[in-house]
Design an enzyme around this catalytic site. Structure first.
Site, PDB file in Angstrom:
ATOM      1  N   LEU A  99       0.828  -1.211   0.000  1.00 58.74           N
ATOM      2  CA  LEU A  99       0.000   0.000   0.000  1.00 58.74           C
ATOM      3  C   LEU A  99       0.860   1.258   0.000  1.00 58.74           C
ATOM      4  O   LEU A  99       0.393   2.321  -0.413  1.00 58.74           O
ATOM      5  CB  LEU A  99      -0.942   0.001   1.211  1.00 58.74           C
ATOM      6  CG  LEU A  99      -1.998  -1.121   1.230  1.00 58.74           C
ATOM      7  CD1 LEU A  99      -2.860  -1.026   2.477  1.00 58.74           C
ATOM      8  CD2 LEU A  99      -2.856  -1.087  -0.027  1.00 58.74           C
ATOM      9  N   HIS A 156       7.045  -9.637   4.753  1.00 58.53           N
ATOM     10  CA  HIS A 156       6.941  -8.303   4.142  1.00 58.53           C
ATOM     11  C   HIS A 156       6.608  -7.256   5.213  1.00 58.53           C
ATOM     12  O   HIS A 156       7.219  -6.188   5.259  1.00 58.53           O
ATOM     13  CB  HIS A 156       5.854  -8.362   3.054  1.00 58.53           C
ATOM     14  CG  HIS A 156       5.488  -7.045   2.424  1.00 58.53           C
ATOM     15  ND1 HIS A 156       5.585  -6.810   1.063  1.00 58.53           N
ATOM     16  CD2 HIS A 156       5.001  -5.887   2.960  1.00 58.53           C
ATOM     17  CE1 HIS A 156       5.190  -5.570   0.811  1.00 58.53           C
ATOM     18  NE2 HIS A 156       4.817  -4.990   1.947  1.00 58.53           N
ATOM     19  N   GLU A 157       5.634  -7.591   6.077  1.00 55.55           N
ATOM     20  CA  GLU A 157       5.221  -6.624   7.109  1.00 55.55           C
ATOM     21  C   GLU A 157       6.306  -6.445   8.168  1.00 55.55           C
ATOM     22  O   GLU A 157       6.522  -5.328   8.650  1.00 55.55           O
ATOM     23  CB  GLU A 157       3.903  -7.061   7.760  1.00 55.55           C
ATOM     24  CG  GLU A 157       2.706  -7.147   6.810  1.00 55.55           C
ATOM     25  CD  GLU A 157       2.505  -5.906   5.964  1.00 55.55           C
ATOM     26  OE1 GLU A 157       2.803  -4.797   6.415  1.00 55.55           O
ATOM     27  OE2 GLU A 157       2.048  -6.068   4.812  1.00 55.55           O
TER      28      GLU A 157
HETATM   29 NI    NI Z   1       3.934  -3.188   2.478  1.00 58.38          NI
END
Ligand code: NI
Length: 166
Positions: free
Chosen positions: A92, A133-134
């Protein structure tokens, strides 16, 4: 519930290293609730607090189609990583770009929930990639960092242009 605005690369705030959560209070519960609301609104499958400008080690994920499987990881730590896989990722904070990233295929992660209660999760595939990823976000890393310098500068240039036009 409140929609939070998501920082977009190359915002320097995305490069901060997030701090561990020490207060498991109502503010934390509100943050998690608003992060989940924002993630669903933006059609994401994961969101780290740093992406909404809060440099704390908090992340939410939900890989279900009906938004019924929210998982919250606070102060997460990877315990084991095995094998490798390449999955197309988006973010995002890097809107409009999807690129293949190589990461571990199965992981074990330990974390605490919003009450500070510890738990461990073993997972693989897309969910493992999503969690990795987070967790990268919590360390100020973005998936674009794994790409070639050429791709990185192309993405950066386009996002800067988009921001200028907005
Ligand atoms: Ni991300």
């Amino acid at each position: 519930m409140q929609l939070l605005s998501v920082l977009v690369h190359p915002d320097p705030r995305l490069r901060q290293v997030a701090k561990p959560v020490t207060d498991f209070n109502a503010d934390l519960a509100t943050l998690v609730e608003n992060m989940a609301h924002t993630m669903y609104h933006e059609n994401g499958i994961g969101l780290a607090a740093i992406q909404v400008g809060v440099p704390l080690r908090v992340l939410v994920i939900d890989l279900s189609k009906d938004h019924q499987a929210l998982q919250t990881f606070i102060n997460p730590e990877i315990q084991t990583q095995e094998k490798a896989q390449t999955i197309e990722e988006g973010c995002l904070s890097v809107p409009g770009f999807f690129e293949k990233v190589n990461r571990a295929q199965s992981i074990q992660v330990s974390a605490v929930d919003i009450h500070g209660k510890p738990f461990t999760k073993s997972t693989s595939g897309l969910e493992a990639a999503c969690i990795l990823h987070e967790i990268d976000h919590l360390d100020g890393k973005l998936f674009v960092d794994y790409l070639s310098t050429l791709k990185q500068s192309r993405i950066r240039r386009k996002l800067v242009k988009m921001k200028a036009a907005a």
